[in-house]
Design a protein around this motif. Structure first.
Motif, PDB file in Angstrom:
ATOM      1  N   PHE A  35       0.827  -1.214   0.000  1.00 42.81           N
ATOM      2  CA  PHE A  35       0.000   0.000   0.000  1.00 42.81           C
ATOM      3  C   PHE A  35       0.860   1.262   0.000  1.00 42.81           C
ATOM      4  CE2 PHE A  35      -3.242  -2.825   2.266  1.00 42.81           C
ATOM      5  CZ  PHE A  35      -3.852  -3.169   1.065  1.00 42.81           C
ATOM      6  N   THR A  36       2.060   1.166   0.601  1.00 42.31           N
ATOM      7  CA  THR A  36       2.988   2.298   0.538  1.00 42.31           C
ATOM      8  C   THR A  36       3.383   2.563  -0.911  1.00 42.31           C
ATOM      9  OG1 THR A  36       3.854   1.821   2.745  1.00 42.31           O
ATOM     10  CG2 THR A  36       5.248   3.147   1.291  1.00 42.31           C
ATOM     11  N   ARG A  37       3.638   1.477  -1.664  1.00 45.55           N
ATOM     12  CA  ARG A  37       3.946   1.627  -3.090  1.00 45.55           C
ATOM     13  C   ARG A  37       2.759   2.245  -3.830  1.00 45.55           C
ATOM     14  NH1 ARG A  37       5.359  -3.963  -2.435  1.00 45.55           N
ATOM     15  NH2 ARG A  37       7.545  -4.169  -1.867  1.00 45.55           N
ATOM     16  N   LEU A  38       1.569   1.740  -3.524  1.00 39.23           N
ATOM     17  CA  LEU A  38       0.370   2.245  -4.205  1.00 39.23           C
ATOM     18  C   LEU A  38       0.174   3.734  -3.941  1.00 39.23           C
ATOM     19  CD1 LEU A  38      -2.208   1.670  -5.843  1.00 39.23           C
ATOM     20  CD2 LEU A  38      -3.346   1.091  -3.676  1.00 39.23           C
ATOM     21  N   GLN A  39       0.325   4.146  -2.694  1.00 40.24           N
ATOM     22  CA  GLN A  39       0.122   5.548  -2.351  1.00 40.24           C
ATOM     23  C   GLN A  39       1.152   6.439  -3.033  1.00 40.24           C
ATOM     24  OE1 GLN A  39      -2.589   6.644  -0.212  1.00 40.24           O
ATOM     25  NE2 GLN A  39      -1.984   8.438  -1.415  1.00 40.24           N
ATOM     26  N   ALA A  40       2.397   5.953  -3.100  1.00 40.09           N
ATOM     27  CA  ALA A  40       3.450   6.738  -3.756  1.00 40.09           C
ATOM     28  C   ALA A  40       3.156   6.894  -5.245  1.00 40.09           C
ATOM     29  CB  ALA A  40       4.801   6.066  -3.551  1.00 40.09           C
TER      30      ALA A  40
END
Length: 326
Positions: A35-40
């Motif tokens: 989700f960190t990747r998705l948000q970035a």
């Protein structure tokens, strides 16, 4: 429930996964990374979560792959994203799941590891050694001396049979001393054959080599001299009960270390060695398939790659024009 945008929405979803689905902390941590990747990615393109479409997901996965994220990590990332949008769909936050139907790149299947012929023979000839620690009691040392002969007989028979007949760990452990209607498997000493129950409850018979037959007969003589076992199992533990998969793995690991082998050895490695060495000698892929009990020839074909690696090494070592000049 009131939903917040972006990172707060993802945090709410992770809370749901933790409290309602009770996912393991390790899984939650991997999903958090996804989700960190998705948000970035969303922040970089100025997209809200409900504005993501399949072409965005496909492009992002390709980008992450190009940046070095492996197929397994990409599969976990897609699973996390897919779960997020499925949850958002149930909460009427998105009309469709943009991750549905999108698959990660296939991970290359690693080749099975096989021992060399010399290492397989060295392992089969390796008997348990007496290795009491300096602090070991006299009683412990005496027990080791008493157990060493029967352990050597049992372990040698197990190794010889695994390598001679290409049995799976469960097939070896399931062997009984005598044939019976309820027996998962047994050894026919007259015909020198092992009858086993393999995957899918399919029975098959495989030949047992001369060295394995000698080891089996010796083990059966030793076994008969022990206290009557509590089990009809062919291979038993110190307690007289059927040996367990963990005990088999541990014994192979110890014996491989004692034999000085340069790699970790597990039961399936002896099955791989059986298949690889047999194919190198015979070239008969269909026969190897039957002996291994593979339902499909494609499963067996992986050993042709090992066979080619073996031939390539022989070529490089023997041909005068094989090696390039530095």
């Amino acid at each position: 429930m009131t939903f917040a945008p972006g990172a707060d929405l993802i945090a709410q979803h992770l809370t749901y996964q933790r409290t309602q689905r009770r996912l393991a902390e390790r899984t939650l941590a991997m999903y958090g990374d996804a989700f960190t990747r998705l948000q970035a990615l969303c922040d970089k393109e100025g997209l809200a979560l409900d504005a993501i479409r399949p072409h965005h997901v496909r492009g992002w996965i390709a980008r992450l792959h190009a940046q070095g994220l492996g197929p397994r990590s990409l599969a976990i990332t897609l699973a996390a994203w897919r779960g997020l949008f499925k949850w958002m769909g149930r909460e009427r936050l998105v009309a469709a799941n943009p991750v549905d139907g999108i698959k990660p790149p296939k991970a290359p299947k690693p080749l099975p590891k096989a021992l060399s012929v010399d290492d397989a023979v060295a392992l089969a000839e390796q008997a348990p050694r007496l290795t009491p620690t300096p602090a070991a009691s006299q009683a412990a040392a005496t027990r080791q001396e008493r157990e060493a002969p029967w352990l050597a007989a049992r372990d040698t028979a197990m190794i010889e049979l695994l390598y001679s007949s290409g049995l799976r760990s469960a097939e070896l452990i399931g062997l009984d001393v005598q044939a019976a209607p309820e027996a998962a498997g047994w050894i026919d000493l007259q015909a020198a054959e092992a009858h086993v129950l393999g995957k899918g409850n399919k029975r098959r018979s495989v030949p047992v080599g001369a060295a394995a037959m000698r080891a089996l007969r010796h083990w059966l003589d030793v076994r008969a001299s022990l206290t009557p076992p509590q089990d009809n199992a062919l291979f038993i533990s110190r307690l007289g009960t059927r040996i367990t998969p963990a005990q088999l793995r541990n014994r192979l690991k110890q014996l491989a270390q004692q034999a000085g082998l340069p790699t970790h050895v597990h039961p399936h490695m002896l099955r791989h060695s059986f298949a690889s060495h047999l194919l190198q000698s015979s070239g008969d892929l269909r026969a190897v398939q039957e002996l291994l009990g593979h339902a499909h020839i494609t499963t067996t074909q992986v050993y042709t790659k090992l066979d080619f690696q073996h031939l390539a090494k022989v070529y490089d070592a023997a041909h005068p024009r094989a090696k390039r000049k530095a």
